[in-house]
Enzyme design. Structure first.
Site, PDB file in Angstrom:
ATOM      1  N   CYS A 251       0.753  -1.249  -0.007  1.00  0.00           N
ATOM      2  CA  CYS A 251       0.056   0.034  -0.009  1.00  0.00           C
ATOM      3  C   CYS A 251       0.821   1.222  -0.116  1.00  0.00           C
ATOM      4  O   CYS A 251       0.346   2.167  -0.478  1.00  0.00           O
ATOM      5  CB  CYS A 251      -0.961  -0.137   1.142  1.00  0.00           C
ATOM      6  SG  CYS A 251      -0.135  -0.073   2.863  1.00  0.00           S
TER       7      CYS A 251
ATOM      8  N   HIS B 147      -0.968   1.416   7.422  1.00  0.00           N
ATOM      9  CA  HIS B 147      -1.875   1.605   6.294  1.00  0.00           C
ATOM     10  C   HIS B 147      -1.486   2.899   5.470  1.00  0.00           C
ATOM     11  O   HIS B 147      -1.707   3.889   6.177  1.00  0.00           O
ATOM     12  CB  HIS B 147      -3.269   1.364   6.198  1.00  0.00           C
ATOM     13  CG  HIS B 147      -3.721   1.187   4.791  1.00  0.00           C
ATOM     14  ND1 HIS B 147      -3.469   0.290   3.814  1.00  0.00           N
ATOM     15  CD2 HIS B 147      -4.931   1.977   4.324  1.00  0.00           C
ATOM     16  CE1 HIS B 147      -4.308   0.439   2.907  1.00  0.00           C
ATOM     17  NE2 HIS B 147      -5.248   1.389   3.329  1.00  0.00           N
TER      18      HIS B 147
END
Length: 757
Positions: free
Chosen positions: A456, A677
């Site tokens: 990510c 994230h």
């Protein structure tokens, strides 16, 4: 014409079909099994021009259900107009065949040629016209170089001397009217053809030369050579050496007074029964004639695209069908009956102004083609054309300065150790299956989709760079909101530029290394190395020019956008551009690595993609850390203001401090790190970070490629209404906490969207 060019044009047609039909994996497979070359055509407009499909394209756009590909246009054209070719000519009597013996000039054969040539001998009573129709039932397609499907590039043939044409009386009023209108507008002159050595003789009937009484077998080379004899090369000198005549014919755009030459006549042609040629004469005089434009100095591809002058030869077809003209004139380019019908329709539609004839079109395009290195602006009718552009245009003249070499075992070991800390580790499935594919959701077409967790950080960094290109550079600067609704071609183009910026920045803006996958294994894994099926297949391409880098990435963008290893390829390209040695110098601890536990991206990897250096910190410059015993440790941070910013939830918890070089970037785009994230936050206001007054009340857009977003998330930030920091943090979305590390105490309105907790 070079068979390689024909092959590349055909391959480009297939690529365009696959691209328009969304067969991305098939496109990738085709590029791998049959790589593109310098002759490849990768722009749909260019492909349409090479095949002269502009008229078919315009007709197709007017239909209720238009076709999407050039291959379908060509297929429908042949099905509509040549599916019943055999019915166009009725045969009540046996048709004799004609054989022409081979000449010394060796010409290539065609497997599709018929061995019998049919001759239609029309009597002189038919209004004084005489025509010879050869190979009508089997080889009609050989003359499909007409205006509709467009003057296919002729093969290299020996040139022949020119000869004048003669006048044939008996033109119908409609045909004469058409010529008069063309005369008034100084368009294309009538092109006359006559045998060498004959004087002009006004006659109503002409003699069919070389007729034989019975069918005689003819080889494919013979039929091909008959067609080649009808081609000619206009030249300013009739004493051209034989050696020079064997070269590719030079095309001249002649003046209105010039006479187009026809094939060279020889005794063998007369005595051995060469097909007779129709001669028609229309004398014209005009002062506004275009100058000669030789194509001698153009590159091979441009020369190949020029038509043979013989394609400007006039042919006349006599027909008794009730729905057709008694006398049909086929304009330059071949025996397509659609040409005459188009001319008639154009006269009715435009009044006295006929449609532009092929020669004038050729003149304009030749002028543009002659100016190498210049961009040609085209008349864009609507936004759909922009979406039809096939990316990866390969330059036809400029050669890329690229040094390529396969990866070896030692380099692969260094890369794996830098990535994972050990050469026995491998990329997990989340990394192997991740590329930079865009969302198909209408409101999120700018977004890159993440399949699973892991890479990510790479995706967020690339997403930020893509948004930079979409919103704040190029034509999008005037209307940022429009940049959020890009066409497929435009967003792919922005992806190319984003990837180029990342690897060029990692290479110190002096060089770049692009890693591409191949279908072959470059080395045999031995010793302390575990194969993963990716690194072993890489080819490394080094470039030292940014323009070459962009062009090279355009050619290979499918590997990044479609994949399957696009994310890995970019990461490796950035590492190799920076070099493993310099990356280790960037680390605070030399034994650090770029991919952490569970395949997560480290801060070093994100910094490498955003700033070009794999430093371990997010504060500004360098911090000296004194341990108290006289030893000073240097902690490296961000050296300069970044294009793309960075916000972290760790700063809210006082774990780190993000410096202003990342917190206040050049463009209002931030990579957001929240709970292991990475996602993206951006604004459409380019002056947000330059004018403090715009920071009172503004909107931010949030995109998370992994959150399965179905709609756009717009946040309204109000810095005039402060929120107490004592609020229970368990009920506050982490994204709001990240935003408040930049705008202290600001209120965040989710505008109806569900807050992401």
């Amino acid at each position: 014409m070079d068979s390689l060019f024909v092959e590349e044009v055909a391959a480009s047609l297939v690529r365009e079909f696959l691209s328009r039909k969304g067969l991305k994996k098939t496109c990738v497979t085709m590029d791998q099994e049959r790589p593109r070359s310098d002759l490849s055509i990768n722009n749909r407009n260019d492909l349409r021009k090479v095949l002269h499909l502009e008229f078919l394209y315009k007709e197709n756009k007017a239909k209720e259900n238009p076709l999407k590909t050039s291959l379908e246009l060509i297929t429908r054209y042949f099905l509509d107009h040549f599916g019943n070719t055999a019915n166009n000519f009725t045969q009540d009597t046996p048709i004799p065949a004609l054989s022409v013996p081979k000449k010394n000039n060796k010409v290539p054969s065609r497997c599709s040629e018929t061995t019998l040539v049919n001759i239609y001998d029309l009597s002189d009573e038919d209004a004084g016209w005489r025509t010879s129709l050869s190979e009508t039932s089997k080889a009609r397609h050989d003359n499909l170089d007409g205006d509709v499907l467009g003057n296919f590039v002729s093969s290299k043939r020996p040139p022949h001397k020119s000869k004048p044409m003669q006048t044939v009386p008996g033109e119908t009023p409609m045909l004469a009217s058409a010529w008069e209108k063309m005369d008034k507008l100084h368009l294309e002159p009538s092109l006359d053809v006559k045998r060498m050595g004959e004087n002009s003789r006004p006659k109503s009937g002409l003699i069919v030369r070389g007729m034989m009484s019975g069918p005689i077998a003819s080889s494919p080379q013979d039929s091909f050579h008959r067609r080649s004899l009808r081609r000619s090369l206009p030249s300013s000198s009739s004493t051209q050496p034989q050696e020079e005549s064997r070269k590719v014919p030079e095309l001249f755009i002649r003046t209105q007074q010039d006479i187009l030459a026809s094939s060279n006549s020889s005794p063998s042609r007369t005595s051995l029964g060469q097909l007779s040629e129709l001669t028609v004469e229309k004398e014209k005089t005009t002062a506004s004639s275009p100058p000669h434009l030789p194509s001698k100095r153009l590159p091979p591809r441009d020369r190949a695209r020029r038509r043979d002058p013989s394609e400007d030869t006039l042919a006349v077809d006599s027909s008794t069908d009730a729905d057709r003209m008694p006398l049909k004139l086929y304009l330059p380019g071949g025996n397509s009956r659609m040409t005459q019908e188009r001319l008639e329709r154009a006269f009715k539609r435009q009044g006295s102004q006929p449609v532009p004839v092929r020669k004038n079109q050729l003149l304009l395009s030749d002028k543009a083609d002659g100016e190498l290195g210049t961009l040609r602006l085209e008349d864009v009718e609507d936004e759909l054309i922009r979406e039809e552009v096939i990316l990866s245009p390969v330059p036809s003249v400029l050669k890329l300065q690229t040094a390529s070499k396969p990866i070896d075992l030692s380099v692969a070991k260094e890369i794996k150790t830098l990535l994972f800390g050990s050469s026995f580790c491998c990329f997990n499935e989340e990394w192997k299956l991740q590329s930079f594919s865009f969302s198909n959701t209408a409101s999120l077409k700018y977004g890159i989709v993440q399949n699973k967790g892991g890479p990510c950080g790479v995706l967020a960094a690339v997403q930020g760079c893509v948004l930079q290109k979409l919103l704040f550079e190029g034509d999008s600067k005037a209307d940022c909101a429009r940049g959020l609704q890009p066409s497929d071609a435009h967003r792919t183009r922005c992806l190319v530029l984003a990837l180029a910026d990342i690897v060029w920045r990692a290479g110190g803006r002096e060089r770049a290394v692009v890693a591409l996958a191949s279908r072959t294994q470059q080395f045999s894994p031995t010793g302390k190395y575990k194969a993963d099926g990716v690194l072993e297949t890489l080819t490394l391409h080094s470039l030292t020019c940014y323009g070459d880098l962009v062009t090279f990435l355009q050619q290979s963008i499918h590997q990044f956008e479609v994949g399957p290893h696009g994310c890995i390829l970019l990461t490796l390209s950035a590492i190799l551009s920076r070099s493993t040695e310099l990356i280790r110098q960037d680390f605070d601890v030399p034994t650090s690595h770029l991919i952490g536990a569970h395949g997560y991206c480290t801060q070093e990897l994100v910094n490498l993609l955003l700033t070009g250096k794999a430093v371990s910190n997010v504060f500004n410059d360098v911090v000296e850390l004194d341990s108290g015993d006289g030893n000073i440790t240097l902690l490296r941070g961000i050296a300069a203001r970044s294009d793309i910013g960075f916000l972290s939830l760790f700063e809210h918890y006082n774990v780190c401090q993000v410096g202003c070089f990342l917190k206040t970037p050049r463009f209002p785009i931030w990579v957001v790190c929240s709970e292991s994230h990475f996602s993206i936050l951006f604004s459409l206001q380019p002056g947000l970070l330059r004018d403090w007054r715009t920071e009172r009340l503004f909107d931010l857009y949030y995109y998370d490629g992994l959150a399965n977003q179905q709609e756009q998330i717009r946040l309204t930030i109000d810095t005039t209404q402060t929120i107490s920091e004592d609020t229970d943090n368990d009920l506050v979305p982490p994204l709001e906490l990240c935003i408040r590390t930049k705008w202290k105490g600001a209120s965040v309105n989710w505008n109806g969207s569900d807050p992401i907790l």
